[in-house]
Write a protein that holds these residues in place. Sequence first.
Motif, PDB file in Angstrom:
ATOM      1  N   LYS A   1       0.822  -1.031  -0.142  1.00  0.00           N
ATOM      2  CA  LYS A   1      -0.189  -0.018  -0.080  1.00  0.00           C
ATOM      3  C   LYS A   1       0.848   1.253   0.071  1.00  0.00           C
ATOM      4  O   LYS A   1       0.770   2.017  -0.679  1.00  0.00           O
ATOM      5  CB  LYS A   1      -0.959  -0.103   1.109  1.00  0.00           C
TER       6      LYS A   1
ATOM      7  N   SER B   1       2.375   6.571  -6.825  1.00  0.00           N
ATOM      8  CA  SER B   1       1.302   7.509  -7.557  1.00  0.00           C
ATOM      9  C   SER B   1       1.881   8.992  -7.265  1.00  0.00           C
ATOM     10  O   SER B   1       1.773   9.766  -8.311  1.00  0.00           O
ATOM     11  CB  SER B   1       0.046   7.111  -6.694  1.00  0.00           C
ATOM     12  N   HIS B   2       2.456   8.994  -6.354  1.00  0.00           N
ATOM     13  CA  HIS B   2       2.706  10.678  -6.050  1.00  0.00           C
ATOM     14  C   HIS B   2       3.931  10.839  -6.760  1.00  0.00           C
ATOM     15  O   HIS B   2       4.373  12.073  -7.435  1.00  0.00           O
ATOM     16  CB  HIS B   2       3.298  10.803  -4.487  1.00  0.00           C
TER      17      HIS B   2
ATOM     18  N   ALA C   1      -3.756  11.267  -6.424  1.00  0.00           N
ATOM     19  CA  ALA C   1      -2.623  11.703  -6.214  1.00  0.00           C
ATOM     20  C   ALA C   1      -2.554  12.902  -6.636  1.00  0.00           C
ATOM     21  O   ALA C   1      -2.571  12.925  -8.036  1.00  0.00           O
ATOM     22  CB  ALA C   1      -1.403  10.894  -6.089  1.00  0.00           C
TER      23      ALA C   1
ATOM     24  N   SER D   1      -8.154   7.139  -4.651  1.00  0.00           N
ATOM     25  CA  SER D   1      -6.656   7.005  -4.918  1.00  0.00           C
ATOM     26  C   SER D   1      -6.113   7.974  -5.951  1.00  0.00           C
ATOM     27  O   SER D   1      -5.012   7.790  -6.143  1.00  0.00           O
ATOM     28  CB  SER D   1      -6.632   5.580  -5.729  1.00  0.00           C
TER      29      SER D   1
ATOM     30  N   HIS E   1       1.437   4.261  -2.961  1.00  0.00           N
ATOM     31  CA  HIS E   1       0.970   5.426  -2.736  1.00  0.00           C
ATOM     32  C   HIS E   1       2.213   6.223  -3.271  1.00  0.00           C
ATOM     33  O   HIS E   1       2.003   7.405  -3.700  1.00  0.00           O
ATOM     34  CB  HIS E   1       0.848   5.723  -1.045  1.00  0.00           C
ATOM     35  N   ASP E   2       3.550   5.946  -2.723  1.00  0.00           N
ATOM     36  CA  ASP E   2       4.657   6.632  -3.223  1.00  0.00           C
ATOM     37  C   ASP E   2       4.784   6.327  -4.964  1.00  0.00           C
ATOM     38  O   ASP E   2       5.188   7.547  -5.259  1.00  0.00           O
ATOM     39  CB  ASP E   2       5.841   5.816  -2.484  1.00  0.00           C
TER      40      ASP E   2
END
Length: 192
Positions: free
Chosen positions: A44, A51-52, A145, A143, A48-49
């Motif tokens: 997860k 996507s950023h 970003a 979700s 997240h990383d």
Amino acid sequence: MNPHAHRRRLVREDGFTMIVAVLALFISSLVVAAAFVAAQGDAKLTGHDTSHKKAYYAAMAGISAYKYKLSAEPNYWKKCPSITETKVPGAEEESYKVETLPAAKTTTKQECESNQTKILVASGSASGTFRIISTGIVGSGSSEAKVSLIATFTHPGFLDYVYLTNYEILDPTAANLEATTQHPNPAAECEH
């Protein structure tokens, strides 16, 4: 009951192996469950990383698109342009949008279009510059970003074109020096 039979039954180890096997399976299942939970949390965080980072590069693509339009039309900035949400070429889910930032927070879009000085910074070390904000967007809904970058543009000055080295000399014809091709050691001539 026979005391010897009772004692033999207590001394026997029938079923002991089963208890050890069940405990070993229980402990190994706890270790596997803990590893699964840890891996799921890491997946997860990694998503997240990722996507950023994609949103960051989408924002950089927005700045590059603005610079391209500015190089094609030098007065492009005077229109207070905004680039609506645009897909990044070659990417599936990344997009960007770009806005010209006013110099003062109270400036409206209409004031900017009618008076370009509203976007130019008037004082300080950034005097004569203007800024844009590029927002990179990846995904949608929960979700999604977003990463926003601010780029500052200025006119090139004299110092952007100055080139200085330790080996800077006058033109050989202007300094009455022989051409370096006639010198027995051209590298030594260059060092002087």
